[in-house]
Design an enzyme around this catalytic site. Structure first.
Site, short mmCIF file in Angstrom:
data_model
loop_
_atom_site.label_atom_id
_atom_site.label_comp_id
_atom_site.label_asym_id
_atom_site.label_seq_id
_atom_site.Cartn_x
_atom_site.Cartn_y
_atom_site.Cartn_z
N GLY A 1 -7.30 -5.44 6.90
CA GLY A 1 -6.70 -4.65 7.98
C GLY A 1 -7.48 -4.65 9.28
N GLY B 1 -1.51 -7.75 3.12
CA GLY B 1 -1.22 -6.34 3.31
C GLY B 1 -0.23 -6.13 4.46
N GLU C 1 -9.43 -0.38 -1.96
CA GLU C 1 -9.08 0.99 -1.56
C GLU C 1 -9.06 1.92 -2.77
OE1 GLU C 1 -5.57 -0.05 0.66
OE2 GLU C 1 -6.83 -1.03 2.17
N LYS D 1 0.86 -1.21 0.00
CA LYS D 1 0.00 0.00 0.00
C LYS D 1 0.89 1.25 0.00
CE LYS D 1 -3.39 -2.62 2.55
NZ LYS D 1 -4.74 -2.60 3.04
C1 PEP Z 1 -4.78 -5.83 1.29
O1 PEP Z 1 -4.73 -4.63 1.42
O2 PEP Z 1 -4.73 -6.30 0.15
C2 PEP Z 1 -4.89 -6.66 2.49
C3 PEP Z 1 -5.28 -7.89 2.37
O3 PEP Z 1 -4.54 -6.07 3.68
P1 PEP Z 1 -4.38 -6.80 5.13
O4 PEP Z 1 -3.63 -8.08 4.90
O5 PEP Z 1 -3.63 -5.83 5.96
O6 PEP Z 1 -5.77 -7.08 5.61
#
Ligand code: PEP
Length: 249
Positions: free
Chosen positions: A169, A229, A95, A10
């Site tokens: 997240g 993520g 996002e 990200k």
């Molecule tokens: C992502 O943003 O693709 C994601 C899966 O984030 P996280 O693993 O932090 O939930």
């Protein structure tokens, strides 16, 4: 199918964090894995990371513009990402859909652009908590797949990332049955759209995947890898997730 473990940094990462990329690449060198390993970085780090990765892990991007070049201040084309050393681009991440108004049609154009530039695409889909509560999760994701895949059969889709929005997240995750039900549904959608080729596209699960839950998630049927993520930012955590996949003999 050979699993894909893909990280998504990200909007995180300065030069100082390139040491994490070196450490991830070193861990794969030490323990060659039966998985493809990819880290999708901010565009500013792609060129340096790809030389540090030295082919041990792949480096990807998180978005691209649909045009090759032009008067699009601040945008980056798929060709530019490829030129910088990326081999994959994440498209349609929730996002981007949420904060940048990306529709399925926009995502489909970007998938075409990725193919044009020789980049593999990971197309992200996923339902909101309310849609799941209302029993609409399968329909929402099926519609997203239908509309986010371009008609052109030359597209190079590497994977579909199923990422329930409420699991990203948040530390929350669907039950194993919910994951399997959705991944089987996605497979059916891909096969009905692309025929046998639909069986060759990986379906990744994403949403709070971490070293503690990765083994159970990656063992589920039709889960061909993970999109990670937060836990991809630290080499030790990401290497632990990669470590769930058997080592190369
Ligand atoms: C992502 O943003 O693709 C994601 C899966 O984030 P996280 O693993 O932090 O939930």
């Amino acid at each position: 199918m050979r699993p894909l473990i893909a990280g998504n940094w990200k909007m995180h990462g300065l030069s100082s964090q390139l040491a994490e990329i070196e450490a991830i690449a070193a861990s794969v060198k030490l323990r060659p894995t039966h998985a493809d390993v990819l880290v999708c970085l901010p565009a500013t780090l792609i060129a340096r990371a790809s030389s540090l990765a030295a082919g041990r892990i792949a480096i990807g991007a998180q978005n691209c513009h649909s045009e090759i070049s032009g008067a699009f201040t601040g945008d980056i084309s798929a060709e530019m990402l490829r030129d910088a050393g990326a081999n994959t681009v994440i498209l349609g991440h929730s996002e981007r859909r949420q904060h940048h108004g990306e529709t399925d049609a926009v995502v489909a154009k970007k998938v075409e652009a990725a193919s044009r530039a020789g980049l593999l695409a990971i197309i992200c889909i996923g339902e909101t908590q309310l849609q799941r509560k209302d029993g609409k999760a399968l329909a929402v994701c099926g519609n997203q797949i239908a509309a986010s895949l371009p008609d052109s059969m030359s597209m190079s889709v590497n994977a579909v990332g199923y990422e329930p929005l409420w699991a990203i997240g948040s530390g929350q995750e669907p039950t194993p049955d919910e994951i399997v039900e959705m991944h089987e549904h996605i497979r059916e959608c891909l096969v009905s759209r692309l025929g046998t080729r639909g069986r060759t596209i990986r379906i990744l699960f994403g949403g709070s995947v971490n070293p503690d839950n990765a083994r159970a998630i990656l063992a589920l049927p039709e889960v061909d890898g993970a999109l990670v993520g937060g836990a991809s930012l630290k080499a030790t955590d990401f290497a632990a997730i990669i470590g769930v996949v058997p080592a190369e003999p």
